[in-house]
Motif scaffolding. Sequence first.
Motif, PDB file in Angstrom:
ATOM      1  N   PHE A   1       1.372  -1.389   0.463  1.00  0.00           N
ATOM      2  CA  PHE A   1      -0.259  -0.068   0.568  1.00  0.00           C
ATOM      3  C   PHE A   1       0.935   1.212   0.150  1.00  0.00           C
ATOM      4  CE2 PHE A   1       0.872  -1.769   4.003  1.00  0.00           C
ATOM      5  CZ  PHE A   1       1.147  -0.317   5.122  1.00  0.00           C
ATOM      6  N   PHE A   2       2.503   1.211   0.558  1.00  0.00           N
ATOM      7  CA  PHE A   2       2.589   2.524   0.771  1.00  0.00           C
ATOM      8  C   PHE A   2       3.387   2.562  -0.671  1.00  0.00           C
ATOM      9  CE2 PHE A   2       6.832   3.892   1.642  1.00  0.00           C
ATOM     10  CZ  PHE A   2       6.641   5.565   2.655  1.00  0.00           C
ATOM     11  N   VAL A   3       3.646   1.433  -1.444  1.00  0.00           N
ATOM     12  CA  VAL A   3       4.702   1.323  -2.598  1.00  0.00           C
ATOM     13  C   VAL A   3       3.832   2.187  -3.959  1.00  0.00           C
ATOM     14  CG1 VAL A   3       5.945   0.112  -4.313  1.00  0.00           C
ATOM     15  CG2 VAL A   3       6.096   0.212  -1.782  1.00  0.00           C
ATOM     16  N   LYS A   4       2.692   1.653  -3.719  1.00  0.00           N
ATOM     17  CA  LYS A   4       2.033   1.934  -5.132  1.00  0.00           C
ATOM     18  C   LYS A   4       1.792   2.945  -5.573  1.00  0.00           C
ATOM     19  CE  LYS A   4      -0.683  -2.083  -4.250  1.00  0.00           C
ATOM     20  NZ  LYS A   4      -2.362  -2.561  -4.308  1.00  0.00           N
TER      21      LYS A   4
ATOM     22  N   ASP B   1       4.737   6.682  -9.858  1.00  0.00           N
ATOM     23  CA  ASP B   1       5.321   8.484 -10.019  1.00  0.00           C
ATOM     24  C   ASP B   1       6.245   8.093 -10.324  1.00  0.00           C
ATOM     25  OD1 ASP B   1       3.438   9.606  -8.577  1.00  0.00           O
ATOM     26  OD2 ASP B   1       3.849   9.849  -6.351  1.00  0.00           O
ATOM     27  N   LEU B   2       7.147   7.454 -10.540  1.00  0.00           N
ATOM     28  CA  LEU B   2       8.196   6.650 -10.979  1.00  0.00           C
ATOM     29  C   LEU B   2       8.542   5.540 -12.017  1.00  0.00           C
ATOM     30  CD1 LEU B   2      10.926   6.716  -7.599  1.00  0.00           C
ATOM     31  CD2 LEU B   2      10.235   8.527  -8.921  1.00  0.00           C
ATOM     32  N   ASP B   3       7.263   5.098 -12.045  1.00  0.00           N
ATOM     33  CA  ASP B   3       7.422   4.309 -13.193  1.00  0.00           C
ATOM     34  C   ASP B   3       8.049   2.592 -13.748  1.00  0.00           C
ATOM     35  OD1 ASP B   3       6.112   3.293 -15.779  1.00  0.00           O
ATOM     36  OD2 ASP B   3       7.398   4.047 -16.892  1.00  0.00           O
ATOM     37  N   LEU B   4       7.900   2.705 -12.334  1.00  0.00           N
ATOM     38  CA  LEU B   4       8.299   1.248 -11.743  1.00  0.00           C
ATOM     39  C   LEU B   4       7.594  -0.043 -12.234  1.00  0.00           C
ATOM     40  CD1 LEU B   4       9.482   1.905  -7.697  1.00  0.00           C
ATOM     41  CD2 LEU B   4      10.660   2.436 -10.055  1.00  0.00           C
ATOM     42  N   ASP B   5       8.828  -1.432 -12.422  1.00  0.00           N
ATOM     43  CA  ASP B   5       8.467  -2.106 -12.946  1.00  0.00           C
ATOM     44  C   ASP B   5       7.685  -3.098 -12.402  1.00  0.00           C
ATOM     45  OD1 ASP B   5       9.349  -2.064 -15.690  1.00  0.00           O
ATOM     46  OD2 ASP B   5      11.475  -1.548 -15.098  1.00  0.00           O
ATOM     47  N   PHE B   6       8.378  -3.199 -10.543  1.00  0.00           N
ATOM     48  CA  PHE B   6       8.084  -4.289 -10.084  1.00  0.00           C
ATOM     49  C   PHE B   6       8.184  -3.869  -8.284  1.00  0.00           C
ATOM     50  CE2 PHE B   6      10.847  -5.606 -12.711  1.00  0.00           C
ATOM     51  CZ  PHE B   6      12.765  -5.268 -11.973  1.00  0.00           C
ATOM     52  N   ALA B   7       7.854  -4.760  -7.948  1.00  0.00           N
ATOM     53  CA  ALA B   7       8.105  -4.289  -6.328  1.00  0.00           C
ATOM     54  C   ALA B   7       8.579  -5.184  -5.059  1.00  0.00           C
ATOM     55  CB  ALA B   7       6.952  -2.781  -5.188  1.00  0.00           C
TER      56      ALA B   7
ATOM     57  N   GLU C   1       0.822  -5.626 -13.103  1.00  0.00           N
ATOM     58  CA  GLU C   1      -0.391  -5.623 -13.559  1.00  0.00           C
ATOM     59  C   GLU C   1      -1.130  -7.394 -12.308  1.00  0.00           C
ATOM     60  OE1 GLU C   1       2.198  -5.609 -15.825  1.00  0.00           O
ATOM     61  OE2 GLU C   1       1.163  -4.257 -16.461  1.00  0.00           O
ATOM     62  N   LYS C   2       0.089  -7.040 -11.657  1.00  0.00           N
ATOM     63  CA  LYS C   2      -0.143  -8.543 -11.211  1.00  0.00           C
ATOM     64  C   LYS C   2       0.401  -8.585  -9.611  1.00  0.00           C
ATOM     65  CE  LYS C   2       2.121 -12.132 -13.783  1.00  0.00           C
ATOM     66  NZ  LYS C   2       1.871 -13.195 -13.969  1.00  0.00           N
ATOM     67  N   VAL C   3      -0.016  -9.524  -8.901  1.00  0.00           N
ATOM     68  CA  VAL C   3       0.951 -10.165  -7.495  1.00  0.00           C
ATOM     69  C   VAL C   3       1.361 -11.195  -8.185  1.00  0.00           C
ATOM     70  CG1 VAL C   3       0.962 -11.517  -5.303  1.00  0.00           C
ATOM     71  CG2 VAL C   3      -0.550  -9.309  -5.811  1.00  0.00           C
ATOM     72  N   LEU C   4       3.175 -10.883  -8.139  1.00  0.00           N
ATOM     73  CA  LEU C   4       4.381 -11.812  -8.691  1.00  0.00           C
ATOM     74  C   LEU C   4       4.634 -13.120  -7.014  1.00  0.00           C
ATOM     75  CD1 LEU C   4       6.567  -9.913 -10.399  1.00  0.00           C
ATOM     76  CD2 LEU C   4       4.703 -11.457 -11.447  1.00  0.00           C
TER      77      LEU C   4
END
Length: 464
Positions: A48-51, A56-62, A74-77
Amino acid sequence: MEVKAVFFDIDGTLVNDRKSVLKSTKDAIKIVKEQGVLVGVATGRGPFFVKELMEDLDLDFAVTYNGQYIFNKEKVLFASPIAKSSLRQLIAYAKKERKEIALGTEHAVVGSKIMSFGLGSFSQLVSRFIPTVLTRTVSRSFNRMVSKAVPQKEDDLLNLINQPIYQVLMLMTPEESEKAASDFEDLKLTRSNPFAADIINQGNSKLEGIRRVGKEYGFDLNQVMAFGDSDNDLEMLAGVGMSVAMGNGSSSVKEVAKHITASNQQDGIHKALEHFGVLASEKVFVSRDYHFNKVKTFHHMMDERTQEEPQAWDAEGATHRADFKIEELVEFVRAASSSEEEFQNSLASMHEALDKAAEKVAKKTPAKQNLVGQVDALIDTLYFTYGSFVLMGVDPERIFDIVHEANMGKVFPDGKAHFDPVTHKILKPDDWEEKYAPEPAIKQELQRQLKAYERHKERNRNNK
């Protein structure tokens, strides 16, 4: 090393002390992504903190909750909730030991009021100024104060675990968390600040999360560059191909990382990405060989004499470059000689070898300026050098970094580099040996490698 993905810790790394991302960092991430490098975060924070940061930074994954919950746009990995039986044990332990506890869900961190306060920007900033020796006192005082003012209700916590919980935060000192770890064999206690432990499932971590992302996206850990500042970054920084500690990071993080950059307040991320050539410059081409990029940075800083278009050396320039190498080879042979007589005999052999090589090469190829021939000879020299390290059992990577840092110290008091008027070799300031000579650091690194080998031998003996 080819960098295919870059991962950032968030607090103390990607964001500054005001919890914002520096413009230099935003610009660097944008350019790196345009170059085809994947970019993500690896954090103890929840999804929730990262989304918002991802958008904002157009990150690929977290990789969030220290590897417990991983997602892309797109989804939870991957998601690894803590078992309810373990959660009940933790809640009972917190009640018995009078510890504040909070539970991390997909959408929030719930439970302790003091833990919620501790996740705020003000308390995280204040924690940086509390001496380590006072950590235990402050932690216990907070526990006592909050348990009296806003007591936690066990029933409320037990109701919360009806939903998936991915991480538990418990207010405790490092010593207390080490002691508690033995009571929870299925769980792992890590730390991102001196006051609280992050509790997750065994087998998960930021590093394991990055490995899982790599399987999804087609890269391995050796192709990852990671940035961090806290102790929960240690495993990540030790396990990736290129690790960078922030200037504001802990001493243990700086010891593990392969490179230390400026702080999260002073463009540390941008500087490191540029330093290793991951962030391409508009002025010069950038290689996938980060050692080459370091040397290019050195030459650019000293006299801006970097060549962008492939070009052969003329005879005079090539002779000077060969002279530099010959001096190092003589030094190499000297260091292999046990006496002056043995050294002189080795030099005589080198003279004979030079005459023999000249005769052989003269028969092999006609004398003409040849870019292909020069590059082939230099690559063979590089290959032979690596081969010498292989046969010595020495890993040269950190030693290269040591020598690079020493060379970057060849700036005179006038702020400029000075050169030999004939060979254009970069000269050393008078105080260079005292301040920058690399031999002590090389000796320390070799001792580290020798100790690592002894530990390896000991493990093998014990396993037999």
